[in-house]
Write an enzyme that holds these catalytic residues in place. Sequence first.
Site, PDB file in Angstrom:
ATOM      1  N   HIS A  43     -52.280  30.341  16.040  1.00 31.16           N
ATOM      2  CA  HIS A  43     -52.846  29.515  17.247  1.00 31.16           C
ATOM      3  C   HIS A  43     -53.845  30.312  18.068  1.00 31.16           C
ATOM      4  O   HIS A  43     -53.894  31.517  17.994  1.00 31.16           O
ATOM      5  CB  HIS A  43     -51.663  29.084  17.980  1.00 31.16           C
ATOM      6  CG  HIS A  43     -51.022  30.344  18.466  1.00 31.16           C
ATOM      7  ND1 HIS A  43     -49.971  30.915  17.699  1.00 31.16           N
ATOM      8  CD2 HIS A  43     -51.018  30.695  19.803  1.00 31.16           C
ATOM      9  CE1 HIS A  43     -49.316  31.830  18.678  1.00 31.16           C
ATOM     10  NE2 HIS A  43     -50.204  31.749  20.000  1.00 31.16           N
ATOM     11  N   HIS A 130     -60.022  33.614  20.485  1.00 30.57           N
ATOM     12  CA  HIS A 130     -59.554  33.973  18.913  1.00 30.57           C
ATOM     13  C   HIS A 130     -58.363  33.655  18.656  1.00 30.57           C
ATOM     14  O   HIS A 130     -57.448  33.196  19.362  1.00 30.57           O
ATOM     15  CB  HIS A 130     -59.778  35.601  19.023  1.00 30.57           C
ATOM     16  CG  HIS A 130     -58.479  36.262  19.491  1.00 30.57           C
ATOM     17  ND1 HIS A 130     -58.523  36.216  21.020  1.00 30.57           N
ATOM     18  CD2 HIS A 130     -57.526  36.627  19.128  1.00 30.57           C
ATOM     19  CE1 HIS A 130     -57.219  36.811  21.544  1.00 30.57           C
ATOM     20  NE2 HIS A 130     -56.708  36.998  20.374  1.00 30.57           N
TER      21      HIS A 130
END
Length: 188
Positions: A43, A130
């Site tokens: 995630h 990221h």
Amino acid sequence: MAAVRTFIAIRLHDSLQNAVSEIIDKLASTNAKVKWVEPENVHLTLKFLGNVEEERLPEVYEACERAAKGVAPIDIEMRALGCFPDTKSPRIVWLGIERGADALKRLQERVESELRATGFPKEDKPFRAHLTLGRVKGKQKLAALCRLLEEKRNVFVGTMRAEKISVMKSKTMPAGPVYTELQAIPLA
């Protein structure tokens, strides 16, 4: 009152889990000592809150709703592999965000601001969009991993439209963390 380990995230679409799984498998083939994230747990973290008392969770939901209000869904392109802080002493292996990074940063700033107004501390590190793929646990075979990261640094993984932010619960188990979505807040 019980505390819930909580974070705010954009979850990876199911359609991208196979591509992410293939990337992790390829990186793991170096046999570097890395604890790889399960593909279903990958995630993009907008804010880590840590332990939050259960009675404060509605405040978290409301802050996230305010942050999401007026924010359009975000088209994201996942491209590039790398590590933090660098390849000389890698600690985190990541999958980068190319298209959509600026919009994600603005969304993260809104989430941060709304949660800070509710009394949660400000994040101490600057936000970098990221997805964490793994955490380095030792120096064995790191050179091979870093070479592969360099080879694949511009790899294209896929695109998705982020249409919601999720308030997530993290429970540590012997086999690894289990994440549960507590509340989904649409971007609209």
